[in-house]
Write a protein that holds these residues in place. Structure first.
Motif, PDB file in Angstrom:
ATOM      1  N   ALA A   1       0.827  -1.208   0.000  1.00  0.00           N
ATOM      2  CA  ALA A   1       0.000   0.000   0.000  1.00  0.00           C
ATOM      3  C   ALA A   1       0.860   1.256   0.000  1.00  0.00           C
ATOM      4  N   HIS A   2       2.028   1.196   0.626  1.00  0.00           N
ATOM      5  CA  HIS A   2       2.886   2.375   0.707  1.00  0.00           C
ATOM      6  C   HIS A   2       3.429   2.785  -0.658  1.00  0.00           C
ATOM      7  N   ILE A   3       3.410   1.847  -1.600  1.00  0.00           N
ATOM      8  CA  ILE A   3       3.820   2.154  -2.979  1.00  0.00           C
ATOM      9  C   ILE A   3       2.599   2.486  -3.833  1.00  0.00           C
ATOM     10  N   ASN A   4       1.607   1.628  -3.763  1.00  0.00           N
ATOM     11  CA  ASN A   4       0.471   1.730  -4.690  1.00  0.00           C
ATOM     12  C   ASN A   4      -0.348   3.004  -4.495  1.00  0.00           C
ATOM     13  N   LEU A   5      -0.518   3.453  -3.254  1.00  0.00           N
ATOM     14  CA  LEU A   5      -1.414   4.570  -2.987  1.00  0.00           C
ATOM     15  C   LEU A   5      -0.962   5.862  -3.648  1.00  0.00           C
ATOM     16  N   THR A   6       0.349   6.073  -3.721  1.00  0.00           N
ATOM     17  CA  THR A   6       0.835   7.355  -4.249  1.00  0.00           C
ATOM     18  C   THR A   6       1.033   7.339  -5.764  1.00  0.00           C
ATOM     19  N   ARG A   7       1.029   6.167  -6.364  1.00  0.00           N
ATOM     20  CA  ARG A   7       1.224   6.112  -7.802  1.00  0.00           C
ATOM     21  C   ARG A   7      -0.046   6.616  -8.505  1.00  0.00           C
ATOM     22  N   GLY A   8       0.113   7.644  -9.289  1.00  0.00           N
ATOM     23  CA  GLY A   8      -1.031   8.236  -9.969  1.00  0.00           C
ATOM     24  C   GLY A   8      -1.757   9.289  -9.156  1.00  0.00           C
ATOM     25  N   ALA A   9      -1.347   9.489  -7.898  1.00  0.00           N
ATOM     26  CA  ALA A   9      -1.972  10.538  -7.079  1.00  0.00           C
ATOM     27  C   ALA A   9      -1.426  11.895  -7.495  1.00  0.00           C
ATOM     28  N   ASP A  10      -2.257  12.924  -7.378  1.00  0.00           N
ATOM     29  CA  ASP A  10      -1.832  14.288  -7.709  1.00  0.00           C
ATOM     30  C   ASP A  10      -1.184  14.985  -6.531  1.00  0.00           C
ATOM     31  N   ALA A  11      -1.446  14.536  -5.321  1.00  0.00           N
ATOM     32  CA  ALA A  11      -0.825  15.125  -4.135  1.00  0.00           C
ATOM     33  C   ALA A  11      -1.113  14.246  -2.920  1.00  0.00           C
TER      34      ALA A  11
ATOM     35  N   LEU B   1       4.761   5.828   3.129  1.00  0.00           N
ATOM     36  CA  LEU B   1       4.339   6.250   1.789  1.00  0.00           C
ATOM     37  C   LEU B   1       4.823   7.663   1.470  1.00  0.00           C
ATOM     38  N   CYS B   2       5.004   8.501   2.521  1.00  0.00           N
ATOM     39  CA  CYS B   2       5.548   9.843   2.275  1.00  0.00           C
ATOM     40  C   CYS B   2       6.994   9.783   1.803  1.00  0.00           C
ATOM     41  N   LEU B   3       7.734   8.751   2.212  1.00  0.00           N
ATOM     42  CA  LEU B   3       9.105   8.578   1.731  1.00  0.00           C
ATOM     43  C   LEU B   3       9.154   7.898   0.375  1.00  0.00           C
ATOM     44  N   ALA B   4       8.145   7.083   0.098  1.00  0.00           N
ATOM     45  CA  ALA B   4       8.138   6.324  -1.151  1.00  0.00           C
ATOM     46  C   ALA B   4       7.284   6.995  -2.222  1.00  0.00           C
ATOM     47  N   LYS B   5       7.035   8.285  -2.073  1.00  0.00           N
ATOM     48  CA  LYS B   5       6.059   8.985  -2.907  1.00  0.00           C
ATOM     49  C   LYS B   5       6.542   9.305  -4.315  1.00  0.00           C
ATOM     50  N   GLY B   6       7.833   9.171  -4.570  1.00  0.00           N
ATOM     51  CA  GLY B   6       8.336   9.543  -5.886  1.00  0.00           C
ATOM     52  C   GLY B   6       8.171  11.033  -6.124  1.00  0.00           C
ATOM     53  N   LEU B   7       7.577  11.398  -7.255  1.00  0.00           N
ATOM     54  CA  LEU B   7       7.410  12.806  -7.608  1.00  0.00           C
ATOM     55  C   LEU B   7       6.086  13.392  -7.117  1.00  0.00           C
ATOM     56  N   CYS B   8       5.308  12.615  -6.409  1.00  0.00           N
ATOM     57  CA  CYS B   8       4.012  13.102  -5.924  1.00  0.00           C
ATOM     58  C   CYS B   8       4.228  14.220  -4.905  1.00  0.00           C
ATOM     59  N   PRO B   9       3.631  15.397  -5.101  1.00  0.00           N
ATOM     60  CA  PRO B   9       3.834  16.502  -4.159  1.00  0.00           C
ATOM     61  C   PRO B   9       3.289  16.171  -2.767  1.00  0.00           C
ATOM     62  N   LEU B  10       3.956  16.710  -1.750  1.00  0.00           N
ATOM     63  CA  LEU B  10       3.547  16.495  -0.356  1.00  0.00           C
ATOM     64  C   LEU B  10       3.201  17.831   0.278  1.00  0.00           C
ATOM     65  N   LEU B  11       1.981  17.924   0.815  1.00  0.00           N
ATOM     66  CA  LEU B  11       1.510  19.129   1.494  1.00  0.00           C
ATOM     67  C   LEU B  11       1.153  18.745   2.926  1.00  0.00           C
ATOM     68  N   VAL B  12       1.584  19.531   3.896  1.00  0.00           N
ATOM     69  CA  VAL B  12       1.295  19.214   5.297  1.00  0.00           C
ATOM     70  C   VAL B  12       0.657  20.422   5.975  1.00  0.00           C
ATOM     71  N   ALA B  13      -0.330  20.145   6.824  1.00  0.00           N
ATOM     72  CA  ALA B  13      -1.046  21.185   7.563  1.00  0.00           C
ATOM     73  C   ALA B  13      -0.768  20.982   9.051  1.00  0.00           C
ATOM     74  N   PRO B  14       0.224  21.697   9.601  1.00  0.00           N
ATOM     75  CA  PRO B  14       0.576  21.505  11.007  1.00  0.00           C
ATOM     76  C   PRO B  14      -0.584  21.824  11.942  1.00  0.00           C
TER      77      PRO B  14
END
Length: 401
Positions: free
Chosen positions: A75-85, A111-124
């Motif tokens: 899941a840590h790989i599959n979830l981010t593949r094809g995701a926009d963010a 999954l945040c480390l395995a995200k590839g080029l998928c952008p990461l946005l965080v809301a503290p």
């Protein structure tokens, strides 16, 4: 128009009372057409249940790295593949530290480390002391340098009873930030001053002369400019609109107050967009007490001209690149081009007042040295985004002779 149509995001929840806000954010984001896969840490499930998030998203919620519902158990790989963010909200102090230092001990951090080029946005979301702690600020600086986008935090009342920085953005603010993230950043690094709304000129302490401007177009342009990456200051006359998110808003009443505010702000501006419907005159003999009605008589009002804000800014040596607005009732092209020449601005935006006043849609016509360009009738935010891109295309290049 669905702002996030055809987008898919991974929404990660970590432990924090602000999880309750994320349910509303998820619902409102879906209204904009986005597909959402939810991932929760164990701590997040102490604040809101996976059942709630599954019911809202209409999709399975992921909790465990070892999830045999996924055919390859990755899941840590599959979830981010094809995701926009990936959007992590709330992002706890602990989770920010994990991200900053590359720790991966649960599904969300992995999954945040395995995200590839998928952008990461965080809301503290955390107590003000935790947010201001030097360790947290070091971690935030590391995340920014790694290309992570921070959404907030905001200031305000916190669940602990204290007040300060660290509060998570409200659901609609988060949604606005997500929508803005996907807009082209063609004005990145520019500082823009926008005026909006009507001005109000006193007759006496209870009566004024004003106009029907709602401020909707100016507020939409301010938002669109911010979405395009600009640092925006909005100067607004009296409106019924809430202050826009993510920018300072200077409230004024009269044309002379607006003139003072504009001249204070444009000194360091790259672009000035004069959308406000500024009164041409003020009452020179305004009364300091309420005028009493006298049968068969009207007060004798004397008028004096107000400063011509746009013309004054346009005439500044090394001043900002200026955009003017003209709301006309007839002969739009003739009046707009004449006003552009009179004010000395490179771009003037015209529309018909009877179509735009108080309305949510507008049809703009752009006038410049090359002629005119008509934009289609559309919601004001969409028109504002088109206008902002048109401005970006017309700006003088820094390397031009």
């Amino acid at each position: 128009m669905a702002e996030l149509a055809n987008k898919r995001i991974v929404l990660g929840l970590t432990g924090g009372i602000a999880c309750y806000k994320v349910a509303e954010f998820l619902r409102r984001a879906q209204d904009e057409g986005v597909t959402v896969d939810v991932v929760m840490t164990d701590a997040a499930t102490r604040f809101i249940t996976p059942v709630t998030m599954q019911a809202l998203s209409g999709r399975p919620v992921f909790l465990d790295t070892w999830d045999n519902r996924v055919p390859n158990n990755m899941a840590h790989i599959n979830l981010t593949r094809g995701a926009d963010a990936i959007v992590v909200a709330p992002a706890s102090t602990d989770f920010l530290a994990k991200l900053a230092h590359g720790m991966a001990d649960d599904l969300l951090s992995t999954l945040c480390l395995a995200k590839g080029l998928c952008p990461l946005l965080v809301a503290p979301a955390m107590n003000r002391e935790m947010w201001l702690h030097p360790a947290t600020q070091r971690n935030v600086a590391l995340l920014k340098s790694d290309g992570v986008t921070l959404l907030g935090p905001a200031e305000g009342d916190q669940a602990c009873g204290e007040t300060g920085s660290g509060r998570m953005l409200e659901p609609l603010e988060l949604l606005e930030e997500l929508i803005a993230f996907f807009q082209p950043k063609r004005l990145a690094g520019k500082r823009i001053v926008v005026t909006a709304g009507p001005t109000s000129e006193d007759i006496d302490p209870v009566r004024v002369i004003t106009n029907r401007s709602s401020g909707k177009m100016g507020y939409a342009i301010a938002r669109a400019a911010r979405e395009a990456g600009a640092d925006v200051v909005l100067i607004s006359g009296p409106t019924a609109l809430p202050p826009p998110f993510g920018m300072p808003c200077i409230a004024v009443r009269s044309a002379r107050q607006m003139h003072t505010a504009v001249m204070n702000e444009v000194q360091a501006a790259d672009i000035f967009i004069s959308v406000a419907a500024v009164a041409d005159w003020h009452v020179a003999n305004a009364s300091t007490h309420k005028l009493k009605k006298q049968a068969g008589q009207a007060p004798a009002l004397e008028f004096a001209p107000n400063p011509d804000i746009l013309a004054e800014v346009a005439a500044m040596p090394n001043g900002p690149w200026c955009v003017g607005f003209a709301a006309e009732t007839d002969k739009l092209r003739e009046h707009a081009q004449a006003k552009r020449q009179r004010k000395g601005v490179p771009l003037l935006v015209g529309n018909l007042a009877q179509m735009a006043m108080d309305a949510d849609d507008t049809a703009l016509v752009l006038f410049d040295d090359k002629g005119e360009e008509s934009l289609p009738a559309q919601p004001k935010l969409q028109a504002a985004r088109q206008l902002v891109q048109a401005i970006a295309a017309r700006l003088p290049r820094a390397d031009a002779p």
